[in-house]
Scaffold this motif. Structure first.
Motif, short mmCIF file in Angstrom:
data_model
loop_
_atom_site.label_atom_id
_atom_site.label_comp_id
_atom_site.label_asym_id
_atom_site.label_seq_id
_atom_site.Cartn_x
_atom_site.Cartn_y
_atom_site.Cartn_z
N ILE A 47 -5.92 -11.42 -1.50
CA ILE A 47 -6.13 -10.39 -0.74
C ILE A 47 -6.05 -9.93 0.41
O ILE A 47 -6.47 -10.07 1.06
N GLN A 48 -5.25 -9.19 0.51
CA GLN A 48 -5.15 -8.39 2.15
C GLN A 48 -5.03 -6.74 2.36
O GLN A 48 -5.51 -6.73 3.96
N ASN A 49 -5.20 -6.03 1.25
CA ASN A 49 -5.26 -5.31 1.76
C ASN A 49 -5.53 -4.10 0.47
O ASN A 49 -6.27 -4.79 -0.44
N PHE A 50 -5.84 -2.87 0.47
CA PHE A 50 -6.62 -2.10 -1.20
C PHE A 50 -5.43 -1.38 -1.68
O PHE A 50 -5.62 -0.52 -1.91
N HIS A 51 -4.29 -2.02 -1.71
CA HIS A 51 -3.30 -1.91 -2.30
C HIS A 51 -2.43 -2.95 -3.22
O HIS A 51 -3.47 -2.54 -3.95
#
Length: 895
Positions: free
Chosen positions: A147-151
């Motif tokens: 998980i590196q972002n919210f997309h």
């Protein structure tokens, strides 16, 4: 928080996501919406939504249907949002009432951002960053999730499934999920969240998969629902961390206790095996065997004992460190198994050193005894051989009946000869008595070959008695014949009378010159040399006597030749002849220089021994006072306050290094001591120090510096753990030193009581409280009111803390520990109990599965193995009692 223009915000905003999010909260109020821009136009459901998510009451809404009533309600909602620190830009009540979709969605996103995301906080990060960090930490154990972002990080659906599995592993079989099947993963996560977690389906799996970059705000909204759903688990994790910390301390302390028990057992076992060896006093029969025992004892002192001295010192250091850690973690003091206390080990060590000292003294005494025995045995053999040689043929001579056919002159000669023999016999009486005395001394000294000595001595005594009886019998026979035979040759008689004692003198001189001697000092060898010089001074007179005796013999020969006397050619009164006298005289003169040489060699050996004594004494007289001085300096350092504890520790370590660097001088002294023992030197008048004194002093010095360093390290550990300032530490030290009148490093009970009063402890009424430092008047009033006598019950309680072994003394470390406990906070059993209650979901008991889910495996099994079954009325099968376990951790009950 400033909100940018709405028109720039939501070109791809998911209407389904926001509608589902709103309904998940409105359902709690018994209502829902179907069209987000239409159902919020009158402002009523908007105000209701804000009341549900904030938990606060808004102003009373307008119930009218007119536009002005709707605008009023929306404005109340917008004002409430603004009151929460949100700055609304380009959003007005008129746009919401008119059904502007973008403005309505912007307002809803502002509400989500403020009430669902902004309050998220993880490790000093908040809002979006905090929510992202929370997701990363929860999914970190899953290798195929990043998980590196919210997309795009959520497109394969594994991130949602990992969040659910991390908190509720029974809901999803994560092992069956595949990264290349995002539709199945997403639908599984959405269905499970809606069915079991009460999180509505805010996203559509096809939209996420079919979009290159899913809508970030929609993903954040949906993920925030997971965060709030699992917030309870977050509290459980915090509680688990606290329990893990407490259990880790307890496990470390238990390991230290086990290590102490093993080291103590090994050391005691070694002492138990060694003492019988040192107490073995079975003597050896030969000097060589006893020398080997002495060498074995040196190997023990040099090779086997030093590592055990270090182990004993390390054991005491480990024990003090463990007790300090237990006190710092608010645990009860460690009490070793019976017989394994530090005092027990010290007592056993004292017994070992007592046996060691006794064994060394016994070895040296045995060597002296064997040396004395060898000397006496050799002396016995020499005197016995001389006597046996003298007695050879004497019995046959005394039993000879030659007088029966002898002439008168022969009878007279036989009579005189017998008188000379009696004189000779009397002269030999002293030698026989010496032989018997030596044999008696050999028996008293337990000589190993005493039976043969006794047998030989008995034969000599029996023969001597027989000679006496035979002599008496022959004397009587000759006297009976004397009346018939009166002629006697005076010259032979005079020769015999003078030759016999001279012959005895020469035999005695030869015996003395060949006699062995043993001395231990120069004075003794000088005495022997003086006696020998005195003997040599008598030789001229002896030579005159010899010439006179030979002159008598020459006169006899002259008379025989002149008067043609019919003689058999030998002296009838004695067996001694001039040849024998001259031979013995030559032998005496030959032995004199040999004796000179022996005395010179012994004198040189004694000079060398004296040199060894002085060499050892010169070093011992320096090293002994040096050790005593260092002991006194360490004692002063331990009670003085110069600089910080770190400065004192650095000073002590440098001091320890200088002491260790002195070790070569100790080793050199050991070498000199070995030379002295090998030379069989048993005393030294040049020094009062023995090697044993030096060894004991050196071992005490090393132990004292190590203990002092350990005390300073424990003080630093106590200070850092309890947050005690350097000024407080100096105050404690100053008070302690003031009442330590004898500078012993400890306080008696009354001294400790006075010290507590000086620091402001009022315990006269059996209640302890810290009042700070008293001024002179307050302190005087306190002492008068208490009658200079503290409350016995409270003081007994304090003494049980600082003196658990009831020795009647208080060390500075115990004093510091007590003062630190009075001024610092520590974890308590109630805090640990409250943490367990969080993990148990407010139940009075906890299940094994709950422990395994919230704690690391080893610490979970540690708790399960030690927790007692819960017996309360609300218990279920398998319930565990975490309350009794928590009190046991702090010694308030049995674990």
């Amino acid at each position: 928080t400033a909100l940018p223009a709405v028109t720039d915000f939501f070109p791809l905003l998911s209407l389904q996501t926001f509608t589902a999010w709103c309904n998940s909260h409105l359902r709690k109020a018994g209502t829902q919406i179907e069209n987000i821009e239409e159902d919020f136009r009158d402002g009523l459901k908007l105000m209701l939504l804000l009341e549900v998510i904030s938990g606060e009451r808004l102003a009373k809404p307008e119930r009218g249907k007119m536009r002005v009533h709707k605008i009023s309600n929306v404005n109340k909602a917008l004002d409430f949002i603004a009151s929460k620190g949100v700055k609304l830009v380009s959003i007005g009540a008129e746009e919401i009432v008119d059904g502007n979709a973008k403005m309505t969605l912007g307002m809803i996103w502002t509400i989500i951002l403020r009430f669902a995301i902004q309050d998220i906080s993880v490790e000093e990060t908040s809002a979006k960053e905090g929510l992202l960090l929370w997701c990363q930490r929860k999914t970190a154990p899953y290798k195929n999730v990043n998980i590196q972002n919210f997309h795009i990080s959520w497109k394969d659906g594994l991130g949602f499934c990992a969040l659910i599995h991390r908190h509720r592993p029974e809901l999803i079989d994560y092992g069956k999920l595949r990264k290349d099947d995002p539709m199945t993963n997403l639908n599984t996560a959405f269905d499970v969240a809606e069915k079991y977690l009460d999180i509505p389906k805010m996203l559509d799996a096809e939209d996420i998969v079919g979009t290159a970059r899913p809508d970030e705000k929609a993903i954040m909204t949906y993920v925030s629902s997971f965060y709030h759903a699992f917030s309870g688990a977050q509290k459980a994790e915090t509680a688990a961390n606290r329990i893990c910390k407490v259990l880790a301390v307890n496990q470390e302390n238990e390991q230290l206790m086990e290590d102490y028990e093993k080291l103590a057992s090994d050391l005691l076992e070694w002492i138990r095996r060694t003492i019988p060896w040192l107490e073995n006093r079975v003597p050896e029969n030969t000097m060589q065997a006893m020398q080997q025992k002495l060498e074995d004892f040196r190997d023990y002192r040099r090779l086997h004992k030093p590592p055990k001295v270090q182990e004993k010192c390390q054991l005491e250091i480990n024990f003090n460190t463990l007790q300090t850690k237990l006190r710092l973690s608010n645990r009860p003091a460690f009490m070793p198994s019976e017989g394994k206390m530090v005092s027990d080990i010290s007592n056993a060590w004292g017994s070992l050193e007592g046996a060691e000292k006794g064994y060394e003294e016994w070895l040296l005494n045995e060597i002296r005894r064997l040396e004395r025995l060898d000397h006496l045995a050799e002396k016995f053999r020499q005197k016995a051989a001389i006597h046996e040689a003298w007695t050879q043929g004497k019995e046959e001579m005394l039993q000879h009946r030659d007088y029966e056919t002898a002439s008168l002159s022969e009878i007279k000669a036989l009579l005189k000869k017998h008188e000379a023999f009696e004189s000779d016999l009397a002269a030999h009486q002293d030698r026989v008595e010496q032989i018997a005395a030596i044999a008696q001394e050999l028996n008293e000294l337990d000589y190993y070959d005493s039976p043969s000595v006794n047998a030989r001595c008995q034969r000599i005594c029996d023969q001597w008695d027989a000679l006496g009886a035979l002599t008496q019998k022959r004397s009587e026979a000759l006297q009976r014949t004397e009346k018939l035979l009166e002629t006697i040759d005076q010259l032979y008689l005079e020769f015999a009378k003078r030759a016999a004692p001279f012959n005895n003198w020469m035999e005695g001189a030869m015996e003395d010159l060949q006699d062995t001697f043993i001395v231990h000092t120069i004075e003794e060898i000088q005495g022997l040399s003086t006696a020998h010089e005195q003997f040599k001074a008598t030789l001229p007179e002896a030579d005159k006597e010899r010439q006179a005796i030979l002159g008598i013999h020459n006169e006899i020969a002259k008379i025989v030749q002149t008067y043609h006397v019919n003689m058999a050619g030998t002296n009838p009164y004695t067996t001694i002849n001039p040849q024998e006298i001259n031979a013995k005289w030559d032998k005496v003169r030959q032995l004199v220089p040999q004796r000179d040489q022996a005395l010179i060699e012994e004198h040189a050996r004694q000079q060398n021994n004296e040199r060894l004594r002085r060499q050892f004494a010169n070093q011992a007289n320096v090293i002994g006072p040096w050790i005593q001085t260092k002991m006194e300096e360490i004692g002063r350092i331990s009670i003085e306050m110069h600089g910080t504890l770190e400065d004192q520790l650095t000073h002590l370590r440098q001091y320890e290094k200088s002491i260790v660097n002195y070790k070569p001088k100790i080793d050199q002294l050991e070498g000199d001591h070995q030379l002295i023992q090998e030379a069989l030197i048993f005393d030294n008048k040049h020094t009062n120090y023995t090697m044993e004194h030096i060894r004991v002093g050196w071992e005490q010095l090393l132990t004292t510096i190590a203990r002092t360093i350990n005390e300073i390290e424990n003080q630093i550990l106590t200070r850092d753990a309890k947050g005690i300032s350097q000024d407080q530490m100096n105050e404690f030290r100053a008070s302690f030193n003031h009442f330590d009148r004898d500078h012993s490093g400890t306080l008696g009970a009354e001294e400790f009581k006075a010290c507590l009063i000086s620091l402001g402890f009022d315990i006269a009424n059996d209640a302890q409280k810290r009042t700070g430092m008293m001024d002179a008047e307050d302190f005087k009033t306190c002492l008068i009111s208490m009658g200079y006598n503290l409350g016995e019950a409270e003081f007994s309680r304090i003494m049980s803390i600082v003196d658990p072994n009831r020795l009647g003394i208080v060390t500075f470390q115990a004093f510091i520990d007590f003062m630190s406990r009075e001024t610092a906070d520590t974890d308590t059993a109630d805090q640990v109990m409250a943490s367990f209650k969080v993990l148990a979901g407010d139940k009075n008991y906890i299940l094994a599965d709950e422990l395994r889910r919230e704690l690391p495996p080893d610490q979970a099994e540690y708790c399960i193995a030690r927790m007692a079954p819960y017996t309360g009325p609300d218990g279920v099968p398998g319930a565990l009692d975490y309350m009794s376990f928590s009190t046991a951790l702090y010694g308030e009950s049995d674990l």
